[in-house]
Design a protein around this motif. Sequence first.
Motif, PDB file in Angstrom:
ATOM      1  N   VAL A  56     111.315 100.354  63.736  1.00 34.16           N
ATOM      2  CA  VAL A  56     110.239 101.210  64.251  1.00 34.16           C
ATOM      3  C   VAL A  56     110.668 101.773  65.599  1.00 34.16           C
ATOM      4  N   LYS A  57     110.433 103.067  65.788  1.00 35.30           N
ATOM      5  CA  LYS A  57     110.729 103.699  67.074  1.00 35.30           C
ATOM      6  C   LYS A  57     109.461 104.355  67.589  1.00 35.30           C
ATOM      7  N   VAL A  58     109.078 104.025  68.811  1.00 32.50           N
ATOM      8  CA  VAL A  58     107.938 104.700  69.434  1.00 32.50           C
ATOM      9  C   VAL A  58     108.373 105.278  70.779  1.00 32.50           C
ATOM     10  N   LEU A  97     112.459 106.253  76.217  1.00 37.81           N
ATOM     11  CA  LEU A  97     111.892 106.512  77.551  1.00 37.81           C
ATOM     12  C   LEU A  97     112.437 107.789  78.171  1.00 37.81           C
ATOM     13  N   GLY A  98     112.652 108.820  77.353  1.00 37.44           N
ATOM     14  CA  GLY A  98     113.167 110.092  77.880  1.00 37.44           C
ATOM     15  C   GLY A  98     114.476 109.896  78.609  1.00 37.44           C
ATOM     16  N   ASP A  99     114.593 110.478  79.819  1.00 39.75           N
ATOM     17  CA  ASP A  99     115.877 110.403  80.536  1.00 39.75           C
ATOM     18  C   ASP A  99     116.237 108.986  80.997  1.00 39.75           C
ATOM     19  N   GLN A 100     115.310 108.064  80.829  1.00 40.21           N
ATOM     20  CA  GLN A 100     115.603 106.670  81.201  1.00 40.21           C
ATOM     21  C   GLN A 100     116.264 105.877  80.077  1.00 40.21           C
ATOM     22  N   GLY A 101     116.450 106.504  78.910  1.00 35.33           N
ATOM     23  CA  GLY A 101     117.089 105.774  77.806  1.00 35.33           C
ATOM     24  C   GLY A 101     116.086 105.078  76.926  1.00 35.33           C
ATOM     25  N   CYS A 102     116.331 103.807  76.604  1.00 38.14           N
ATOM     26  CA  CYS A 102     115.373 103.129  75.724  1.00 38.14           C
ATOM     27  C   CYS A 102     115.439 101.616  75.858  1.00 38.14           C
ATOM     28  N   PRO A 126     120.396 102.488  79.375  1.00 34.35           N
ATOM     29  CA  PRO A 126     120.121 103.767  80.051  1.00 34.35           C
ATOM     30  C   PRO A 126     120.727 104.935  79.284  1.00 34.35           C
ATOM     31  N   SER A 127     120.202 106.135  79.525  1.00 39.68           N
ATOM     32  CA  SER A 127     120.761 107.315  78.857  1.00 39.68           C
ATOM     33  C   SER A 127     121.828 107.954  79.747  1.00 39.68           C
ATOM     34  N   PHE A 128     122.240 109.150  79.394  1.00 36.15           N
ATOM     35  CA  PHE A 128     123.264 109.875  80.136  1.00 36.15           C
ATOM     36  C   PHE A 128     122.617 111.006  80.912  1.00 36.15           C
ATOM     37  N   LYS A 129     123.174 111.304  82.073  1.00 37.00           N
ATOM     38  CA  LYS A 129     122.587 112.372  82.893  1.00 37.00           C
ATOM     39  C   LYS A 129     123.078 113.722  82.392  1.00 37.00           C
ATOM     40  N   GLN A 152     121.924 118.207  82.014  1.00 39.77           N
ATOM     41  CA  GLN A 152     121.077 119.296  82.501  1.00 39.77           C
ATOM     42  C   GLN A 152     120.037 119.595  81.422  1.00 39.77           C
ATOM     43  N   GLN A 153     118.819 119.110  81.627  1.00 44.22           N
ATOM     44  CA  GLN A 153     117.787 119.233  80.592  1.00 44.22           C
ATOM     45  C   GLN A 153     117.216 120.652  80.511  1.00 44.22           C
ATOM     46  N   VAL A 154     117.157 121.211  79.300  1.00 39.49           N
ATOM     47  CA  VAL A 154     116.597 122.546  79.086  1.00 39.49           C
ATOM     48  C   VAL A 154     115.306 122.478  78.273  1.00 39.49           C
ATOM     49  N   ALA A 171     114.709 115.535  70.818  1.00 39.27           N
ATOM     50  CA  ALA A 171     115.540 114.451  71.373  1.00 39.27           C
ATOM     51  C   ALA A 171     115.288 113.145  70.618  1.00 39.27           C
ATOM     52  N   GLY A 172     114.017 112.862  70.358  1.00 43.28           N
ATOM     53  CA  GLY A 172     113.667 111.636  69.639  1.00 43.28           C
ATOM     54  C   GLY A 172     114.241 111.640  68.224  1.00 43.28           C
ATOM     55  N   ASP A 173     114.229 112.785  67.573  1.00 39.87           N
ATOM     56  CA  ASP A 173     114.751 112.879  66.200  1.00 39.87           C
ATOM     57  C   ASP A 173     116.277 112.722  66.191  1.00 39.87           C
ATOM     58  N   ALA A 205     123.199 106.803  70.197  1.00 39.99           N
ATOM     59  CA  ALA A 205     121.921 107.480  69.929  1.00 39.99           C
ATOM     60  C   ALA A 205     121.374 108.135  71.202  1.00 39.99           C
ATOM     61  N   ASN A 206     121.502 107.447  72.338  1.00 43.27           N
ATOM     62  CA  ASN A 206     121.070 108.023  73.617  1.00 43.27           C
ATOM     63  C   ASN A 206     121.857 109.302  73.913  1.00 43.27           C
ATOM     64  N   ALA A 207     123.168 109.250  73.666  1.00 39.28           N
ATOM     65  CA  ALA A 207     124.017 110.423  73.919  1.00 39.28           C
ATOM     66  C   ALA A 207     123.551 111.591  73.063  1.00 39.28           C
TER      67      ALA A 207
HETATM   68  P1  ATP Z   1     110.483 114.124  71.117  1.00 40.53           P
HETATM   69  O1  ATP Z   1     109.188 113.704  70.459  1.00 40.53           O
HETATM   70  O2  ATP Z   1     110.314 115.120  72.229  1.00 40.53           O
HETATM   71  O3  ATP Z   1     111.547 114.518  70.146  1.00 40.53           O
HETATM   72  P2  ATP Z   1     110.589 111.341  71.956  1.00 40.53           P
HETATM   73  O4  ATP Z   1     109.479 111.245  72.942  1.00 40.53           O
HETATM   74  O5  ATP Z   1     110.423 110.758  70.622  1.00 40.53           O
HETATM   75  O6  ATP Z   1     111.103 112.855  71.840  1.00 40.53           O
HETATM   76  P3  ATP Z   1     112.457 110.770  74.066  1.00 40.53           P
HETATM   77  O7  ATP Z   1     112.197 109.477  74.727  1.00 40.53           O
HETATM   78  O8  ATP Z   1     112.048 112.017  74.772  1.00 40.53           O
HETATM   79  O9  ATP Z   1     111.894 110.698  72.576  1.00 40.53           O
HETATM   80  O10 ATP Z   1     114.024 110.936  73.801  1.00 40.53           O
HETATM   81  C1  ATP Z   1     114.753 110.119  72.907  1.00 40.53           C
HETATM   82  C2  ATP Z   1     116.045 109.674  73.554  1.00 40.53           C
HETATM   83  O11 ATP Z   1     116.830 110.826  73.938  1.00 40.53           O
HETATM   84  C3  ATP Z   1     115.843 108.889  74.830  1.00 40.53           C
HETATM   85  O12 ATP Z   1     115.703 107.517  74.527  1.00 40.53           O
HETATM   86  C4  ATP Z   1     117.125 109.197  75.591  1.00 40.53           C
HETATM   87  O13 ATP Z   1     118.171 108.366  75.173  1.00 40.53           O
HETATM   88  C5  ATP Z   1     117.453 110.616  75.187  1.00 40.53           C
HETATM   89  N1  ATP Z   1     116.898 111.574  76.166  1.00 40.53           N
HETATM   90  C6  ATP Z   1     115.729 112.261  76.079  1.00 40.53           C
HETATM   91  N2  ATP Z   1     115.534 113.063  77.165  1.00 40.53           N
HETATM   92  C7  ATP Z   1     116.618 112.886  77.945  1.00 40.53           C
HETATM   93  C8  ATP Z   1     117.052 113.436  79.208  1.00 40.53           C
HETATM   94  N3  ATP Z   1     116.307 114.315  79.881  1.00 40.53           N
HETATM   95  N4  ATP Z   1     118.238 113.007  79.720  1.00 40.53           N
HETATM   96  C9  ATP Z   1     118.999 112.114  79.075  1.00 40.53           C
HETATM   97  N5  ATP Z   1     118.657 111.567  77.879  1.00 40.53           N
HETATM   98  C10 ATP Z   1     117.506 111.936  77.314  1.00 40.53           C
END
Ligand code: ATP
Length: 325
Positions: A192-194, A228-233, A245-248, A250-252, A257-259, A289-291
């Motif tokens: 499960v992924k949330v 956790l978005g740019d914080q990884g998971c 942690p994720s990778f830094k 340039q976010q557009v 990203a989640g998919d 997956a983070n990458a």
């Molecule tokens: P969405 O519903 O928008 O597709 P989500 O909320 O299900 O996304 P996110 O947590 O936004 O999922 O992103 C999934 C993964 O992608 C994160 O765990 C992280 O590894 C990577 N990621 C997302 N945004 C960034 C970012 N700005 N910089 C680096 N990595 C990111």
Amino acid sequence: RELVVSFGEMLIDFVPTVAGVSLAEAPAFLKAPGGAPANVAIAVSRLGGGAAFVGKLGDDEFGRMLAAILRDNGVGGGGVVFDAGARTALAFVTLRADGEREFMFYRNPSADMLLTADELNVDLIKRAAVFHYGSISLIAEPCRTAHLRAMEIAKEAGALLSYDPNLREALWPSHEEARTQILSIWDQADIVKVSEVELEFLTGIDSVEDDVVMKLWRPTMKLLLVTLGDQGCKYYARDFHGAVPSFKVQQVDTTGAGDAFVGALLRRIVKDPSSLQDEKKLVESIKFANACGAITTTKKGAIPSLPTEAEKKRVLHLTCPFCLP
Ligand code: ATP
């Protein structure tokens, strides 16, 4: 047996041509093919894995366009059915300047909601190593029954079940109904992924501390992930848990990203299912997956920005100076 079969909706998002406007203010819209389960199938295929999509499209210009996108991306379309009497779903989506997302869905009912259990490609579902789905296909009949039946078929045939609820509150009759229905199939999933937002929606608590996440853990699960978005998971398995942690970058545009994250992880899991029990292997897979999630945020739209094998190597090579601490 490395096939990932993804079940659910494929639709067209219409996104404003300019950033930070409301739907009413948008001067024009661009077509952005999407639908989380379809994105996941394409993500798996782009990374060299076997993937198929199961769902219903309208027998119209947009439905045929979406089917061609699956085909062009190497996703098996043997599970795709066309409805002559209903349109392909459309969604108008914007991220306003105040950070709020606005959605307007055209699903009254759209073809994806009309898939029946009789229309399922049972042989295809039985070949899945992983059967992946969301919760939008649970909202309305007859698709809901088809969804539940497909899960049953996949489970009986030995597939791992993977669930990313992908909450779209506006599509549900109420907050409570969404929560109840999303959780009604919680216990069947192996993976499960949330997101952070879904964690808060489902637990009622605005925190990603372990004790809060554990409210969503079930003993039958093999892996629970909180992105956790740019914080990884964060990851939780039977015998271990931790954070990657994720990778830094340039976010557009974060769409997809989640998919990309889910597709990349499932690709790794079908290649080596032992990574679900081996923390070192799992962490490597999560980094991958983070990458892939990170790369997806560097371009506009979901499908055009889902990474390929070559692109993911680029990010994995951005070592220390670019990694988050
Ligand atoms: P969405 O519903 O928008 O597709 P989500 O909320 O299900 O996304 P996110 O947590 O936004 O999922 O992103 C999934 C993964 O992608 C994160 O765990 C992280 O590894 C990577 N990621 C997302 N945004 C960034 C970012 N700005 N910089 C680096 N990595 C990111």
